[in-house]
Design an enzyme around this catalytic site. Structure first.
Site, PDB file in Angstrom:
ATOM      1  N   CYS A  78       8.241  20.480  22.986  1.00 31.83           N
ATOM      2  CA  CYS A  78       7.706  21.784  22.583  1.00 31.83           C
ATOM      3  C   CYS A  78       6.509  22.142  23.459  1.00 31.83           C
ATOM      4  O   CYS A  78       6.346  23.296  23.892  1.00 31.83           O
ATOM      5  CB  CYS A  78       7.294  21.762  21.117  1.00 31.83           C
ATOM      6  SG  CYS A  78       8.666  21.520  19.957  1.00 31.83           S
ATOM      7  N   CYS A 114       5.252  17.659  19.305  1.00 33.48           N
ATOM      8  CA  CYS A 114       6.447  17.338  20.100  1.00 33.48           C
ATOM      9  C   CYS A 114       6.197  17.604  21.577  1.00 33.48           C
ATOM     10  O   CYS A 114       5.834  18.727  21.968  1.00 33.48           O
ATOM     11  CB  CYS A 114       7.628  18.156  19.595  1.00 33.48           C
ATOM     12  SG  CYS A 114       9.082  18.045  20.651  1.00 33.48           S
TER      13      CYS A 114
END
Length: 460
Positions: A383, A380
């Site tokens: 992230c 991600c």
């Protein structure tokens, strides 16, 4: 022959009756001269009549005044035509070292007007350029989902003008889109996954488009998505969709770029000065619908810009679902918290929780220390962007007696985190206070150091 034609025109009922008897024979797309076809009858083989190729020897006897048309029709000899079977697995192996141009030429020559290029408005514009270079006529179709970027529509117009073609646009059923939006809203895919929306806006329209074809051409490459496209063949019988004749095996799928890397495709596009989507110059690599497409960060894989809130196994919208192989008992998406390969938040101040650890932490009524936990997925981009801030927060919270940890929440753990830990999108940050059994979810998109520290301190 002129007498026969006149008789047939005068007796259309008799002619149509004979035509109906012959219509059950399956038609082959390749015309074979009648003089080269055996006239021997066979009940086990398929037949086809090419009326324009029948000469005077094909109709017996000679016409006489007073003869009925039924007599002529009854004496038409049915030519025998043996359908050639193509082993596309074998063909794919033979073409494995051929250039995309050679593969494109092969596909167009085999299927003529019954094949079309699927154009998404991204770097697969290379397919159209290769088709032009073959010198053969070609068709292009595209799925207009109603949620594409303005830049994609602009590219469609440029491509039509440059190649002097009309793209065959296919649209979703308005009734189905209306029902989805009215019941779940415009952005339901952020909550329950993209498959339902993609099915209505992309997969079903594609099915309709392919039912008018015998083959289609895609821009799939093996390097696009190692998890789902690593074994894409150059040519194959489509495992998911049906073509013009219906049934399993009625559609062939060509992937001329299968063995080509993205770098090679882009060198070709620049060399040939082919128009490209303006989004490519803004960090977008793989381009789909506007709400589900984002730029990628340096070093990220191109497919990580698609459906970034979901795990890597979901990086197909359904158009190429035949790529996804699920082996029982061997889930490649299974994630173990102890596996740190390619991981995030590896700073020594960030503890790594196992599934057992996070379950125990969530079940405690009282805790000795407060815990700040990030639910994340390494692929991600958000992230990844959080990593440096979270590491700094972990360092600063040491003096406050707050434990800082991480739990990888994609793959086999995703459903658990959605049901028990309030996981919505990645990353989700939770605070487990000392004297409360319920975890508190960080409510904001602001994940800088000061915002995270304020979140923790105000709830201590």
């Amino acid at each position: 022959m002129a007498a026969v034609s006149q008789a047939l025109l005068q007796h259309p009922v008799a002619f149509n009756t004979q035509k109906q008897r012959l219509s059950a024979a399956r038609l082959n797309s390749i015309s074979v001269p009648a003089t080269k076809i055996s006239a021997k009858k066979s009940s086990n083989k398929q037949h086809r009549i090419f009326a324009q190729q029948l000469d005077s020897h094909s109709l017996q006897p000679e016409s006489r005044p007073g003869d009925s048309c039924a007599c002529f029709a009854a004496t038409i000899t049915v030519p025998e035509l043996v359908e050639e079977r193509v082993d596309y697995n074998e063909m794919a192996e033979k073409l494995i070292h051929r250039s995309p141009l050679e593969i494109m030429d092969k596909a167009l020559s085999m299927f003529g007007n019954d094949i079309a290029i699927a154009f998404s408005g991204a770097e697969d514009v290379a397919l159209i350029e290769y088709a032009r270079l073959t010198g053969r006529p070609f068709r292009v179709f595209s799925l207009d989902t109603g949620r594409l970027n303005p830049e994609t529509y602009q590219l469609f117009a440029e491509v039509e003008k440059r190649y002097n073609i009309h793209i065959e646009y296919t649209f979703p059923e308005a009734v189905e889109v209306q029902a989805l939006v009215r019941s779940k809203g415009l952005f339901s895919f952020y909550e329950d996954g993209h498959q339902e929306c993609c099915s209505i806006r992309k997969v079903k329209p594609l099915k309709r488009a392919l039912r008018g074809l015998r083959a289609w051409i895609t821009g799939q490459r093996r390097d696009q998505s190692p998890g789902t496209r690593a074994t894409v063949p150059i040519a194959q019988v489509d495992p998911s969709f049906e073509g013009l004749e219906g049934g399993v095996g009625s559609l062939v799928k060509w992937n001329p770029l299968a063995n080509v890397t993205g770098d090679v495709v882009w060198k070709f596009l620049r060399t040939m000065e082919v128009p490209v989507n303006a989004l490519h110059h803004k960090g977008y690599v793989s381009i789909g619908c506007e709400p589900c497409t984002r730029p990628v960060l340096p070093g990220q894989h191109e497919r990580e810009g698609r459906w970034w809130w979901e795990d890597s196994k979901a990086k197909e919208c359904g158009l190429h679902k035949g790529n996804i192989e699920v082996t029982e008992g061997n889930n490649n998406n299974s994630v173990h918290a102890a596996n740190g390969a390619g991981d995030l938040f590896t700073n020594e101040n960030v503890l790594r929780l196992t599934r057992e650890g996070i379950e125990r932490l969530a079940s405690l009524k009282e805790r000795k220390e407060a815990w700040l936990v990030v639910l994340y997925a390494p692929w991600c981009q958000f992230c990844q962007a959080l990593e440096s801030s979270y590491d700094e927060v972990a360092y600063k919270l040491k003096s406050y007696g707050v434990k800082v940890a991480k739990f990888r929440a994609d793959g086999e753990h995703k459903s658990f985190c959605q049901e028990r830990l309030q996981l919505g999108t990645f990353p989700t940050i939770l605070l487990f206070p000392k004297h409360s059994s319920k975890a508190i979810k960080h409510p904001s998109e602001k994940r800088d150091v000061d915002s995270l520290l304020a979140f923790v301190k105000t709830l201590q």
